[in-house]
Design a protein around this motif. Structure first.
Motif, PDB file in Angstrom:
ATOM      1  N   SER A  84       2.138   1.830  -3.479  1.00 56.64           N
ATOM      2  CA  SER A  84       1.060   2.338  -4.333  1.00 56.64           C
ATOM      3  C   SER A  84       0.785   3.805  -4.040  1.00 56.64           C
TER       4      SER A  84
ATOM      5  N   GLY B 150      -5.745  -2.853  -2.174  1.00 57.52           N
ATOM      6  CA  GLY B 150      -4.785  -3.612  -1.384  1.00 57.52           C
ATOM      7  C   GLY B 150      -4.339  -4.868  -2.109  1.00 57.52           C
TER       8      GLY B 150
ATOM      9  N   THR C 265      -4.015   1.258  -3.992  1.00 54.85           N
ATOM     10  CA  THR C 265      -3.990   1.630  -2.580  1.00 54.85           C
ATOM     11  C   THR C 265      -5.299   1.259  -1.888  1.00 54.85           C
TER      12      THR C 265
ATOM     13  N   ARG D 179       0.830  -1.202   0.000  1.00 50.96           N
ATOM     14  CA  ARG D 179       0.000   0.000   0.000  1.00 50.96           C
ATOM     15  C   ARG D 179       0.872   1.263   0.000  1.00 50.96           C
TER      16      ARG D 179
END
Length: 379
Positions: A94, A149, A146, A91
């Motif tokens: 991202s 996930g 993001t 995450r």
């Protein structure tokens, strides 16, 4: 050096009489001994200042992207000792992409307000447009990754990733449309068409990969080829609206042809086995050369060289393999360069008369839609 678009602007503003503009174009044609349509003009740099500004633009965009990545890192801070937080690390990566790309896209738009809208600088405008569209693409990709996930993406397999890419392509295409309406940079249409191609290809892959047992990888090349053909037809539509190549529409068509050419060439030569990295058989080599000749005839007819350039690497590989197969191992590279270099220079030197011969063989209705080649339109 003044572009056709700037000459037309001078005529519209009353600075230059239409008769004087026509005489100027005719004078340039007489000097170069070829029609202005055969020159395939497009503005890239008008002075060294374009290069100077472009260097500054690239450095600044790199800097703001790095700052955006730092913001993403801070927003999703991960304890380096937390070895079980792999999801958190993904995450964070991202988020870094999302914030970096978003800041770069916003900065590119703001810079375009001055260097594109006011100064009309060619090369910086191209860089800023590409940075804006690419920034939107990666911002939306980073945002989707993001939010979703790694666990959700992994459980959805490849088709969910393709769906994310499809949506990102649509967002980038919308951004390109807004950029075109605001700034009118000729390459914008090609950037938007490329983004729409990503949207369409990834949408089909995501739907078919999830609903059938088809492998997404096997769908990519046919879809790229079809997208390339669609963009080629769009380029021809822009070309046919400006047969004399005196307006910005011709520049738009140039960039569309430049985008469509590799999308058409790569699948064709891949299917012929040129890209396999193995020895090319005589039959495959003959097929590859025949395809290149056909592309050359199309390039001559439409008066665009993008097809020839995009397929050049494949032909070089093909000829080198042929010379190697027939015993010229030590000289295969030199002989290949000699043949291709001589052919391209000959074609360039005699482009206009060769093109006239090719166009003469076409029906009058088709000739009336192509750039002028000094060929009468009557059958």
């Amino acid at each position: 050096m003044y572009s056709q678009d700037e000459i037309n602007s001078a005529v519209s503003a009353g600075v230059l009489a239409p008769e004087a503009a026509d005489k100027l174009r005719a004078h340039v044609v007489s000097i170069r001994e070829r029609p202005v349509t055969d020159e395939e003009h497009f503005r890239f740099v008008s002075s060294f200042n374009d290069i100077f500004v472009s260097i500054g633009v690239v450095i600044l965009l790199f800097a703001v992207a790095a700052i955006g990545q730092a913001i993403g890192t801070a927003a999703f801070a991960v304890d380096p000792n937390d070895f079980g937080g792999n999801s958190r690390f993904v995450r964070q990566e991202s988020a870094e992409i999302m914030f970096g790309a978003a800041l770069a896209a916003a900065t590119a738009w703001l810079l375009a307000e001055f260097f594109t809208r006011k100064r009309r600088m060619a090369l910086p405008s191209i860089i800023l447009l590409l940075a804006f569209v690419a920034g939107l693409l990666f911002t939306s990709l980073g945002l989707a990754a993001t939010i979703a996930g790694p666990d959700n993406i992994g459980s959805g397999s490849g088709y969910l990733i393709a769906a994310f890419a499809s949506g990102s392509g649509l967002i980038a295409a919308g951004g390109a449309w807004l950029h075109w309406r605001r700034f009118g940079v000729p390459i914008t249409i090609a950037a938007g068409a490329g983004a729409l191609a990503i949207f369409a290809i990834m949408l089909v892959v995501s739907v078919l990969a999830s609903a059938t047992s088809l492998n997404g990888d096997t769908l990519i090349l046919p879809l790229v080829f079809l997208s390339g053909m669609a963009i080629f037809m769009l380029a021809m539509r822009w070309d046919m609206s400006d047969r004399e190549r005196q307006t910005r529409r011709s520049d738009v068509a140039f960039w569309l042809h430049l985008l469509a050419a590799p999308m058409i060439a790569h699948p064709l030569f891949h299917w012929l086995g040129v890209t396999d990295g193995q020895d090319i058989g005589v039959g495959a080599a003959a097929g590859a050369l025949a395809v290149y000749v056909a592309m050359g005839l199309v390039a001559l007819a439409i008066d665009r060289r993008a097809l020839l350039v995009s397929a050049l690497a494949y032909v070089l590989v093909t000829l080198a393999s042929l010379f190697d197969r027939f015993g010229a191992v030590e000289l295969n590279v030199a002989l290949t360069a000699l043949v291709i270099g001589s052919a391209l220079l000959t074609l360039s030197a005699f482009w206009t008369p060769i093109r006239r011969v090719v166009v003469e063989q076409l029906p009058a209705t088709m000739r009336s839609r192509l750039p002028a080649a000094g060929v009468p339109l009557t059958a």
